[in-house]
Design a protein around this motif. Structure first.
Motif, mmCIF file in Angstrom:
data_model
loop_
_atom_site.group_PDB
_atom_site.id
_atom_site.type_symbol
_atom_site.label_atom_id
_atom_site.label_comp_id
_atom_site.label_asym_id
_atom_site.label_seq_id
_atom_site.Cartn_x
_atom_site.Cartn_y
_atom_site.Cartn_z
ATOM 1 N N THR A 215 39.503 38.524 47.647
ATOM 2 C CA THR A 215 40.509 38.412 46.581
ATOM 3 C C THR A 215 39.991 38.847 45.216
ATOM 4 O OG1 THR A 215 39.934 36.094 46.128
ATOM 5 C CG2 THR A 215 41.655 36.501 47.761
ATOM 6 N N TRP A 216 38.710 39.234 45.137
ATOM 7 C CA TRP A 216 38.194 39.547 43.809
ATOM 8 C C TRP A 216 38.875 40.756 43.177
ATOM 9 C CZ3 TRP A 216 36.049 44.211 42.684
ATOM 10 C CH2 TRP A 216 35.361 44.923 43.649
ATOM 11 N N LEU A 217 39.451 41.635 43.981
ATOM 12 C CA LEU A 217 40.143 42.784 43.399
ATOM 13 C C LEU A 217 41.365 42.335 42.600
ATOM 14 C CD1 LEU A 217 39.929 45.885 43.301
ATOM 15 C CD2 LEU A 217 41.601 45.964 45.143
ATOM 16 N N PHE A 218 42.020 41.259 43.051
ATOM 17 C CA PHE A 218 43.164 40.735 42.301
ATOM 18 C C PHE A 218 42.697 40.199 40.946
ATOM 19 C CE2 PHE A 218 44.626 40.275 46.751
ATOM 20 C CZ PHE A 218 45.768 41.039 46.670
ATOM 21 N N SER A 219 41.579 39.462 40.944
ATOM 22 C CA SER A 219 41.090 38.931 39.670
ATOM 23 C C SER A 219 40.648 40.063 38.752
ATOM 24 C CB SER A 219 39.946 37.939 39.897
ATOM 25 O OG SER A 219 38.813 38.571 40.433
ATOM 26 N N LYS A 220 40.119 41.132 39.332
ATOM 27 C CA LYS A 220 39.733 42.301 38.534
ATOM 28 C C LYS A 220 40.954 42.868 37.810
ATOM 29 C CE LYS A 220 36.535 45.632 37.742
ATOM 30 N NZ LYS A 220 35.164 45.420 37.255
ATOM 31 N N GLY A 221 42.099 42.784 38.460
ATOM 32 C CA GLY A 221 43.320 43.290 37.855
ATOM 33 C C GLY A 221 43.858 42.431 36.726
ATOM 34 N N MET A 222 43.218 41.296 36.461
ATOM 35 C CA MET A 222 43.639 40.435 35.353
ATOM 36 C C MET A 222 42.684 40.514 34.178
ATOM 37 S SD MET A 222 44.836 37.056 37.366
ATOM 38 C CE MET A 222 45.165 37.209 39.123
ATOM 39 N N MET A 223 41.718 41.415 34.240
ATOM 40 C CA MET A 223 40.716 41.533 33.185
ATOM 41 C C MET A 223 40.914 42.831 32.417
ATOM 42 S SD MET A 223 37.399 40.479 35.450
ATOM 43 C CE MET A 223 37.629 39.310 36.797
ATOM 44 N N VAL A 224 41.005 42.712 31.123
ATOM 45 C CA VAL A 224 41.098 43.897 30.277
ATOM 46 C C VAL A 224 39.676 44.385 30.009
ATOM 47 C CG1 VAL A 224 41.897 44.833 28.093
ATOM 48 C CG2 VAL A 224 43.176 42.986 29.209
ATOM 49 N N PRO A 225 39.321 45.599 30.432
ATOM 50 C CA PRO A 225 37.961 46.086 30.164
ATOM 51 C C PRO A 225 37.680 46.107 28.666
ATOM 52 C CG PRO A 225 39.074 47.491 31.781
ATOM 53 C CD PRO A 225 40.103 46.560 31.233
ATOM 54 N N THR A 226 36.464 45.764 28.306
ATOM 55 C CA THR A 226 36.075 45.734 26.893
ATOM 56 C C THR A 226 36.323 47.087 26.244
ATOM 57 O OG1 THR A 226 34.421 44.009 27.230
ATOM 58 C CG2 THR A 226 34.116 45.449 25.325
ATOM 59 N N GLY A 227 37.039 47.050 25.129
ATOM 60 C CA GLY A 227 37.346 48.268 24.386
ATOM 61 C C GLY A 227 38.581 49.004 24.849
ATOM 62 N N ALA A 228 39.156 48.595 25.984
ATOM 63 C CA ALA A 228 40.327 49.299 26.523
ATOM 64 C C ALA A 228 41.599 48.816 25.841
ATOM 65 C CB ALA A 228 40.422 49.079 28.025
#
Length: 712
Positions: free
Chosen positions: A538-551
């Protein structure tokens, strides 16, 4: 009227953005006029030209701004149905200039003089935080703890390749040790999750010491769980049903999950997801800890609080720990057969064991327990807010709230966000607290001056993107990590407490077996872990909730993704959401939900690709393959191989103890590791340790403990 632009500008100073638009912005063509909340842009440069063209006095494009969640949002509307000439050029230029003028900021906490009050030191930087911590009992100590934890976290994130060395191996000789130093079977470092496991092991007959840096029993977190999850502690005999009832602060009727969707298209709006049996039991955490502490002491264990771990020397037969009693600055030394690291994200051991990749993600979490001050019509205390957002992306974070009713009308409130570990932007508890105390009235209507605070709640809750069961190191010779220090819980659900409780029987049985046969090398201990392939994926779902730094993302993007998935769960039977959030989802259900989400929102796959990147997509495919292979092998073998292990247990365990431990670990991987919460029978003689008398039993894998000892 057409909406043609929606932006988040990462600054709380909305008036400065309006002033810049009105006084400094120079569009490539046309003319701008100030308006109360922004500007009006006219394609024609003069009033005469506009009059001859019959242009509206309201402007061809109207831009207005507003403030929410301590950030600034901008929308632009066009009155005409068709795009204006050069419109796209104008909007691109506006966005570019705004990004240059108002870039993302990642403030550093100031260095402070230990002789100066934490309130005085931080007031110029975090005024609301200081103001309200002064109203919290023991608030000065708690704010010092917040500052210390943030500094420790930042140090680990910024020096991952050269973490502070606290473990030293000396396998060339036996440990002579200090004959005056006390000796134990197990020394636990960390007294929150640590004391639960320590109490279980002490009641199994082991000599246990618990070391806690703070005063024992004081928690800076609250815990929620469900009845069926807590049942594992009852099954183990650590609690009786009546003792469980005594630590329940509140049981609510239903929990709500709802994400802000005002800026989502109709297809990506979702109803409230009801989860009545998820986190619906509010535990009195301090009462639970103290009860576990009593059980630990009654079983012969000891607790050294206000004592800090300094280092450990690992010899061939013992581990020697160097500690410091903080109030007196007195050094202490103890020896043990096994160290258990339960220090969470602050653990220097976790950083050393995993080098440059101790944690991949984190939830900086802040909040507090409110005794009174909310009007009765604001919130019904028979209900909880499991997950809620009241706005879109704010300064590079999708802020999410939790609200849980507690005892005697108390309310525990959390604010957190999913965050990618980054040296430039590690994630700040102090910034989050300034947000929390400023925007709480936006989330739930209240007068901040009338709220009475009982305690602060905060912490860094980590996640690790595991590709397989061996992707993270959780053990060293004579050392093992549990809880947040091990970071093997779901990176989506983020709950070290829940993961420990769900896997406590598994961890206890495997650790008991390892201690009994002195299988305390890293290769053996690394098999004792709460890893679940069904949650690792499920970590890909959590990745989709993170705004990359500077993006810079469309502000509504993450809410759109959350509404997609939670909308699907809302359409499913209640049991599906329940099993998903409790880490029990099987392979078929996971794939069915993933396909359903992709069909409902085809853009979801592109969005995740943009957020995760090619490298992490490949890593996730590794996680998915591991999950698929484990599920297939489990389906093929789990029905009969464990029974074969049981049949030959007595021979296997006596002749090949390391192989027996591996067989047990594999059995758990096929069951608990795939979300199957089953109790498997294991027959034969279970010894408590080589030094203890044997206890002939025929018990389940998750077994009741023997009666509690009494001290004469």
């Amino acid at each position: 009227m057409q909406e043609i632009l929606y932006l988040e500008i990462p600054t709380p100073h909305t008036s400065q953005v309006i002033q810049w638009l009105q006084q400094h912005w120079q569009p490539s063509h046309g003319e701008i006029k100030p308006s109360p909340e922004g500007v009006q842009w006219y394609a024609a440069s003069t009033s005469q030209e506009r009059s001859s063209l019959g242009a509206s006095n309201l402007g061809d494009i109207n831009i207005f701004l507003w403030s929410l969640q301590r950030t600034t949002y901008l929308k632009a509307f066009r009155y005409q149905a068709q795009p204006l000439p050069q419109e796209s050029v104008l909007l691109v230029q506006l966005q570019r200039q705004l990004r240059i003028t108002f870039p993302p900021q990642y403030p550093e906490p100031p260095s402070i003089d230990p002789q100066v009050s934490i309130f005085t030191a931080l007031a110029p930087y975090y005024p609301e935080t200081v103001k309200f911590f002064q109203k919290i009992p023991k608030g000065e100590a708690d704010l010092n703890r917040v500052y210390w934890w943030e500094q420790r976290w930042r140090e680990g994130v910024r020096n991952p390749q050269t973490p502070k060395q606290v473990l030293f191996a000396d396998h060339a000789k036996s440990s002579s040790g200090d004959p005056e130093s006390p000796s134990y079977d197990l020394v636990y470092l960390g007294g929150a999750l640590g004391v639960i496991h320590a109490a279980v092991m002490a009641r199994l007959g082991y000599k246990v010491l618990l070391v806690e840096r703070l005063g024992f029993g004081r928690m800076n977190r609250e815990w929620n769980i469900s009845r069926d999850e807590f049942q594992s502690l009852i099954d183990l005999g650590l609690f009786t049903p009546s003792q469980f009832a005594s630590v329940i602060a509140k049981e609510y009727l239903d929990g709500f999950n709802k994400f802000f969707d005002a800026n989502n298209p109709p297809s990506l709006k979702s109803p409230i997801l009801h989860t009545p049996k998820v986190l619906n039991i509010c535990i009195d955490a301090e009462k639970l800890l103290n009860l576990c502490g009593e059980k630990l002491r009654a079983a012969g264990g000891e607790i050294w609080d206000e004592t800090e771990f300094i280092s450990a020397n690992i010899a061939v037969d013992r581990a020697t720990l160097s500690l410091t009693h903080l109030p007196t600055k007195t050094p202490k030394t103890v020896t043990t057969r096994l160290i258990v690291d339960a220090m969470g994200t602050a653990s220097p051991i976790a950083w050393q064991l995993n080098g440059g990749r101790a944690f991949d993600s984190v939830c900086p979490t802040v909040g507090g327990v409110v005794s009174k001050g909310f009007d009765p019509e604001v919130w019904d205390l028979d209900y909880g807010d499991v997950l809620n957002s009241h706005g879109d992306i704010s300064r590079g974070r999708q802020l999410i709230w939790e609200l849980f009713p507690g005892a005697d009308g108390e309310i525990t409130i959390y604010l957190f966000h999913y965050h990618q570990v980054n040296a430039t932007n590690p994630g700040s508890l102090l910034e989050m607290y300034e947000d929390f105390f400023t925007i709480l009235p936006e989330y739930r209507r209240c007068d901040m001056e009338k709220l009475e605070w009982r305690k602060a709640t905060f912490g860094y809750i980590p996640g690790h993107f595991s590709v397989g069961s061996r992707d993270r190191t959780v053990a060293f010779d004579r050392l093992i990590a549990i809880g947040d220090a091990a970071s093997l819980q779901s990176p989506l659900v983020f709950t070290g407490f829940g993961s420990l409780v769900r896997n406590l029987g598994r961890l206890t049985h495997l650790l008991d077996t390892a201690l009994k046969h002195d299988l305390l090398k890293a290769e053996n201990l690394n098999q004792i872990r709460a890893y679940q392939s069904n949650t690792a994926v499920t970590w890909l779902f959590s990745k989709g909730m993170m705004v990359p730094t500077g993006a810079s993302l469309p502000p509504q993007r993450i809410n759109s993704m959350l509404n997609t998935f939670f909308g699907i769960l809302a359409d499913e039977p209640a049991s599906i959401a329940d099993t998903f959030i409790k880490d029990r989802t099987n392979w078929l259900t996971f794939n069915r939900l993933a396909i359903k989400a992709a069909l409902r929102n085809p853009g979801l796959l592109i969005w995740i690709w943009q957020l995760a990147g090619f490298k992490d997509i490949l890593r996730w495919l590794g996680s998915y393959v591991d999950f698929t292979v484990t599920a297939f092998i489990g389906w093929l073998l789990a029905g009969w191989v464990p029974q074969l292990f049981q049949k030959y247990q007595s021979w296997l365990e006596s002749k090949f103890p390391a192989l027996w431990l591996r067989c047990l670990a594999q059995t758990y991987a096929w069951k608990h590791g795939l979300g199957k919460n089953q109790k498997l029978k294991v027959t034969g003689e279970i010894l408590k340790s080589p030094m203890k008398n044997s206890l002939p039993v025929d018990r389940p894998l998750v077994a009741p403990l023997p009666p509690q000892k009494t001290n004469n």
